[in-house]
Design an enzyme around this catalytic site. Structure first.
Site, PDB file in Angstrom:
ATOM      1  N   ASP A  73       0.825  -1.210   0.000  1.00 35.66           N
ATOM      2  CA  ASP A  73       0.000   0.000   0.000  1.00 35.66           C
ATOM      3  C   ASP A  73       0.859   1.261   0.000  1.00 35.66           C
ATOM      4  O   ASP A  73       0.481   2.289  -0.564  1.00 35.66           O
ATOM      5  CB  ASP A  73      -0.999   0.007   1.154  1.00 35.66           C
ATOM      6  CG  ASP A  73      -0.400  -0.459   2.466  1.00 35.66           C
ATOM      7  OD1 ASP A  73       0.845  -0.601   2.540  1.00 35.66           O
ATOM      8  OD2 ASP A  73      -1.177  -0.689   3.410  1.00 35.66           O
ATOM      9  N   ILE A  74       2.052   1.172   0.609  1.00 38.30           N
ATOM     10  CA  ILE A  74       2.982   2.302   0.566  1.00 38.30           C
ATOM     11  C   ILE A  74       3.504   2.491  -0.867  1.00 38.30           C
ATOM     12  O   ILE A  74       3.624   3.618  -1.362  1.00 38.30           O
ATOM     13  CB  ILE A  74       4.151   2.088   1.550  1.00 38.30           C
ATOM     14  CG1 ILE A  74       3.620   2.004   2.984  1.00 38.30           C
ATOM     15  CG2 ILE A  74       5.198   3.189   1.406  1.00 38.30           C
ATOM     16  CD1 ILE A  74       4.676   1.644   4.012  1.00 38.30           C
TER      17      ILE A  74
END
Length: 442
Positions: A73-74
């Site tokens: 997700d980063i």
């Protein structure tokens, strides 16, 4: 500032779903598969695997995000913040928003910062996709070494002006690649999606006349609209069609959407958009080195022309036009499709008409240096006033086909590229290219 020259910038859609929504999301995707093939798809592993099972992967470019424990997700948020994502479709599970992967909070925050649209259900996803599809998609072939400006700054300005009205995909030219080959690859991609393209894709060249001519030559006959953002030394194609040479104004010309359908040409099967020169013109272009152009700009051609005027030797040319053969002694022949007034040797008829289905031919038969100087002056006056020259040592004509054989063999320049071919067969290609250009004024 982000280095635009190191990172390609495709139009990417992030397709995300919480675990209980994966099947529902895949079902929605299947209804929009044809349109989605326009974009690079970024998705978590489970979603990517579902796409791989149900789609023909030859038609899409799929990027799989890292797993949650590896910061997927980063990674996604970083791509959004970098400006590489056109939109996010995220089918969420309300009860899992705070805990499930991908992190809804992180993705939403990145979208808010970058101003990227995000859709959370079937209806909003469909509307988002429709809005993206109905916008134009420009494939920009950008030459970073053209001109004397900062290419990062130039590219940032181009994107600032064109987006968000037009989504911009940037393809950088490279020393070991022919920009014409890069353009043909883009064109094949566009034409393969014609059934659902809605005619909204366009191809844009940004660089000098070499880059512009290579891309335009590849685009001839395809029907794909062609935009020019000039950043070269002479920018002859742009000037010849009235396209602004100011970067912002050139972009605004594309946004305005006005097009001009012009002719193209071929010489021995080599595409020609501007003009070809035998003798003087070829020697002048050959003598204007890259270093000289960087230092002097257009004056490099003037200096080279002065040198060439002193060194030019006459040659014999046999011309075949409409079945008739004639022989002349000359030191310069110019065959033009598009040419600005500054292309003096193309101005024998006072004007080069880019959309009449004919090529303008100017033949100089001066025998002394003084006659040559006077002939050049006459051609400059013809360009300035738009009237044909009346000199006996300049022959002018318009034709759709022309064969030239030289003795001894001469260098040939086509759109700035030096070649050695003999004989030379020229052919006009009527209405071959649709170019974004300002409206004509009477």
């Amino acid at each position: 500032m982000r280095d635009y020259l190191d990172v390609p910038m495709p139009s990417t859609l992030a397709i995300l779903a919480h675990p209980t929504q994966v099947d529902h999301t895949l079902d929605w995707l299947s209804k929009h598969q044809q349109v989605l093939t326009h974009f690079k798809i970024m998705a978590p592993a489970e979603m990517a695997q579902g796409i791989e099972r149900g789609w023909d992967l030859k038609n899409i470019e799929l990027f799989t995000l890292k797993d949650s424990d590896q910061g997927g997700d980063i990674e996604l948020a970083a791509n959004i913040l970098a400006g590489d994502v056109a939109g996010v479709i995220f089918f969420t599970e309300p009860g899992a928003i705070a805990t499930a992967f991908p992190s809804f909070t992180l993705v939403l925050r990145a979208c808010q910062i970058q101003g990227i649209p995000i859709a959370l259900n079937d209806m909003s996803a469909t509307l988002l996709l429709r809005g993206i599809v109905e916008s134009q998609i420009a494939y920009l072939i950008f030459n970073p070494v053209a001109g004397q400006g900062n290419p990062n700054t130039d590219l940032a300005l181009i994107k600032e002006v064109l987006e968000p009205q037009i989504m911009v995909n940037v393809i950088m030219t490279k020393p070991d690649l022919d920009p014409a080959d890069q353009a043909r690859e883009v064109i094949d991609h566009i034409l393969s999606k014609n059934e659902h393209d809605m005619g909204r894709s366009l191809i844009v060249a940004s660089g000098g006349d070499g880059t512009v001519s290579a891309v335009a030559g590849a685009a001839m006959g395809t029907g794909i609209p062609f935009g020019v953002i000039p950043r070269g030394t002479a920018n002859a194609f742009s000037v010849g069609l009235g396209i602004p040479t100011n970067l912002r104004a050139a972009c605004e010309t594309i946004l305005a959407g006005n097009t001009h359908v012009i002719d193209g040409a071929r010489c021995n099967d080599i595409p020609m958009i501007l003009l070809a020169g035998v003798g003087f013109e070829a020697g002048m272009v050959d003598g204007a080195s890259r270093q000289l152009k960087n230092e002097l700009g257009n004056l490099a051609y003037v200096l080279s022309g002065v040198r060439q005027l002193a060194a030019a030797e006459p040659f014999t040319a046999t011309l075949e036009i409409d079945g008739e053969v004639s022989t002349v002694t000359t030191n310069a022949i110019t065959v033009a499709n598009v040419a600005p007034p500054t292309s003096v040797l193309a101005q024998g008829l006072g004007e080069v008409i880019p959309d009449d289905g004919l090529l303008e031919v100017t033949i100089a038969t001066s025998t002394t240096r003084l006659q040559g100087i006077n002939a050049l002056a006459s051609l400059m006056a013809a360009a300035a006033w738009g009237n044909p020259t009346q000199r006996d040592d300049i022959t002018c004509l318009r034709t759709s086909r022309l064969k030239i054989t030289t003795d001894p063999p001469q260098k040939l320049v086509i759109d700035g590229e030096i070649l050695e071919v003999n004989p030379m067969m020229f052919e006009c290609l009527p209405q071959a290219l649709t170019v974004f250009a300002p409206l004509k004024t009477v």
